[in-house]
Enzyme design. Sequence first.
Site, PDB file in Angstrom:
ATOM      1  N   SER A   1     -10.439  -5.851   9.647  1.00 44.98           N
ATOM      2  CA  SER A   1     -11.608  -5.140   9.186  1.00 44.98           C
ATOM      3  C   SER A   1     -12.479  -6.199   8.531  1.00 44.98           C
ATOM      4  O   SER A   1     -12.010  -6.926   7.664  1.00 44.98           O
ATOM      5  CB  SER A   1     -11.146  -4.106   8.155  1.00 44.98           C
ATOM      6  OG  SER A   1     -12.037  -3.056   8.079  1.00 44.98           O
TER       7      SER A   1
ATOM      8  N   ARG B   1       1.938   1.720  10.571  1.00 43.78           N
ATOM      9  CA  ARG B   1       1.484   1.975   9.203  1.00 43.78           C
ATOM     10  C   ARG B   1       2.665   1.777   8.263  1.00 43.78           C
ATOM     11  O   ARG B   1       3.595   2.570   8.264  1.00 43.78           O
ATOM     12  CB  ARG B   1       0.942   3.405   9.064  1.00 43.78           C
ATOM     13  CG  ARG B   1       0.330   3.697   7.706  1.00 43.78           C
ATOM     14  CD  ARG B   1      -0.285   5.082   7.654  1.00 43.78           C
ATOM     15  NE  ARG B   1      -1.383   5.228   8.592  1.00 43.78           N
ATOM     16  CZ  ARG B   1      -2.642   4.860   8.348  1.00 43.78           C
ATOM     17  NH1 ARG B   1      -2.954   4.354   7.178  1.00 43.78           N
ATOM     18  NH2 ARG B   1      -3.572   5.015   9.263  1.00 43.78           N
TER      19      ARG B   1
ATOM     20  N   GLU C   1      -6.269  -1.263  14.977  1.00 44.80           N
ATOM     21  CA  GLU C   1      -7.109  -2.000  14.039  1.00 44.80           C
ATOM     22  C   GLU C   1      -6.288  -3.122  13.416  1.00 44.80           C
ATOM     23  O   GLU C   1      -5.363  -2.864  12.638  1.00 44.80           O
ATOM     24  CB  GLU C   1      -7.610  -1.044  12.950  1.00 44.80           C
ATOM     25  CG  GLU C   1      -8.506  -1.724  11.944  1.00 44.80           C
ATOM     26  CD  GLU C   1      -8.713  -0.869  10.697  1.00 44.80           C
ATOM     27  OE1 GLU C   1      -8.632   0.365  10.817  1.00 44.80           O
ATOM     28  OE2 GLU C   1      -8.933  -1.446   9.628  1.00 44.80           O
TER      29      GLU C   1
ATOM     30  N   ARG D   1       0.837  -1.199   0.000  1.00 37.62           N
ATOM     31  CA  ARG D   1       0.000   0.000   0.000  1.00 37.62           C
ATOM     32  C   ARG D   1       0.871   1.248   0.000  1.00 37.62           C
ATOM     33  O   ARG D   1       1.744   1.401   0.845  1.00 37.62           O
ATOM     34  CB  ARG D   1      -0.912   0.008   1.233  1.00 37.62           C
ATOM     35  CG  ARG D   1      -1.832  -1.212   1.246  1.00 37.62           C
ATOM     36  CD  ARG D   1      -2.812  -1.168   2.395  1.00 37.62           C
ATOM     37  NE  ARG D   1      -3.657  -2.362   2.338  1.00 37.62           N
ATOM     38  CZ  ARG D   1      -4.622  -2.632   3.182  1.00 37.62           C
ATOM     39  NH1 ARG D   1      -4.890  -1.789   4.163  1.00 37.62           N
ATOM     40  NH2 ARG D   1      -5.350  -3.726   3.054  1.00 37.62           N
TER      41      ARG D   1
ATOM     42  N   ARG E   1       0.439  -4.905  13.145  1.00 34.05           N
ATOM     43  CA  ARG E   1      -0.187  -4.374  14.348  1.00 34.05           C
ATOM     44  C   ARG E   1      -0.460  -5.478  15.356  1.00 34.05           C
ATOM     45  O   ARG E   1      -0.465  -5.242  16.570  1.00 34.05           O
ATOM     46  CB  ARG E   1      -1.488  -3.645  14.001  1.00 34.05           C
ATOM     47  CG  ARG E   1      -1.218  -2.373  13.187  1.00 34.05           C
ATOM     48  CD  ARG E   1      -2.492  -1.720  12.752  1.00 34.05           C
ATOM     49  NE  ARG E   1      -2.233  -0.623  11.830  1.00 34.05           N
ATOM     50  CZ  ARG E   1      -3.155  -0.069  11.057  1.00 34.05           C
ATOM     51  NH1 ARG E   1      -4.408  -0.513  11.106  1.00 34.05           N
ATOM     52  NH2 ARG E   1      -2.839   0.907  10.256  1.00 34.05           N
TER      53      ARG E   1
END
Length: 419
Positions: free
Chosen positions: A348, A273, A345, A258, A387
């Site tokens: 998802s 991130r 997070e 990403r 994470r």
Amino acid sequence: MIDLKLLRASPAQVRAALARRGDQSLTRLLDEIEALDMKRRTLTAQLDTLKAERNDAAKTDAQTAKAKGKLPDDVIVARRKLGERITSLESELRQIETTLDAKALFVPNSPLSDVPDEVTVLRSWGTPAPKGGKPHWEIAERLGILDLPRGAKLAGSGFPVLVGAGARLARGLINFMLDLHTREHGYIEVEPPFMVRRDVITGTGQLPKFEDDLYRTMPDDLFLVPTAEVPVTNLHREEILDGTTLPKGYAAYTPCFRREAGAAGKDTRGLLRVHQFDKVELVRFCLAADSPAEHEKLTGHAETVLQKLELPYRVAVLPANDFGFAAAKTYDLEAWAPGVGQWLEVSSSSTYTDYQARRANIRARPRPGEKPEFVHTLNASGVALPRTIAALLETHQQSDGSVTVPPALVPYVGTDRIA
RNA sequence: GGAGAGGUGACGGAGCGGUUGAACGUGCCGGUCUCGAAAACCGGAAUACGCGCAAGCGUAUCGUGGGUUCGAAUCCCACCCUCUCCGCCA
């Protein structure tokens, strides 16, 4: 993909549902789409009439030609004129359809009616440790299992290098999760391509709107997958599935790439991130009626991972203005990370209703002989590594600087303590 | 990378430029027969879009997109994909 028939039949409902996303520009986009759809239908009707005329003529002409050996000149002239009219209307129609399709691809999915307007925590599991202790990057640095400077040297910031027990931990987590989902939750394991074509990534909704977030390879115009959702959902693109084999689920490990354009400065420390990370993804296909229950089941499968890792977490349902473009409803699974004092997070879990299925043309025949209908697609991270590793290090850190490995993971990591 | 072959319905496989949505076979669904089943026989069945309350009607679709023609699954061009052989290579 927006359902144009539905927009035509219930414009007010469609607009109201989409308005909940809070994107003002959608109103105008929908206006344009409705106008183009109208034009398209008018033109199609005209063309169909002319073509019916041409088809009738072709039949009589065939007999005339057979009987006389050739067609009279005046007939040929008349037919040619008809043909020219059709050609010109066709090119007009094609242009409208091209524009219409291009615009329709920018309309997001409609949130389901039970999606709230505010983020809502539905439940939590475990007892979060009091905020404190070291953040994961300090723990990892001290243990020598994470090397961010060298990753930056190779590819820039956001490309971590895991070393020794860190690499072993990542590999162990991947294997643990795949085993859990395939053995206990009934998923079929797949290893898909890590690069895909433009039309494939359009099918799941990342394109055309979010090209800036993707890595693109030259000269072949392939895109590095941002999530296994992309190749795995598209596994059945352009197919009509046997509905009696649904629901079915696939579990896939892939690296994820990403660009995180526009996210500069956010969560820049440590593993929070990054541009490349590992993830085990769960993807499910089902008939429309089953998708709400499937969504709950899927979310539960992701939760099991966190429970086995002994990571306290909470489940939140995201508000209509805060989830992905293609999703209709999303739950976030957030693991508690005491070192940074944040809920992270790590998964998802979304239902896409028939939105991706329309884009990728994935259908199913509910029973033999019945008409095919679009399936519903769902996916959840099961789960994302960086994470999770951060939460794991911070939750299981000991006062001596070592980190204990939760029992479920010990066989995969080969030790009960990283020191 | 070089040379060649090919892409037709769920599958196999036909298809002189002229009522071809597409022969034939397999598979599938319904029926007859049977105590059941098999076999045999009869019948049915593609997808999308548009119009219509509906029955239904029209249009499109033979890898994709252009073109030639009064008319294209059939001729021409481009692209995509698959396969075979050679080369290179983890």
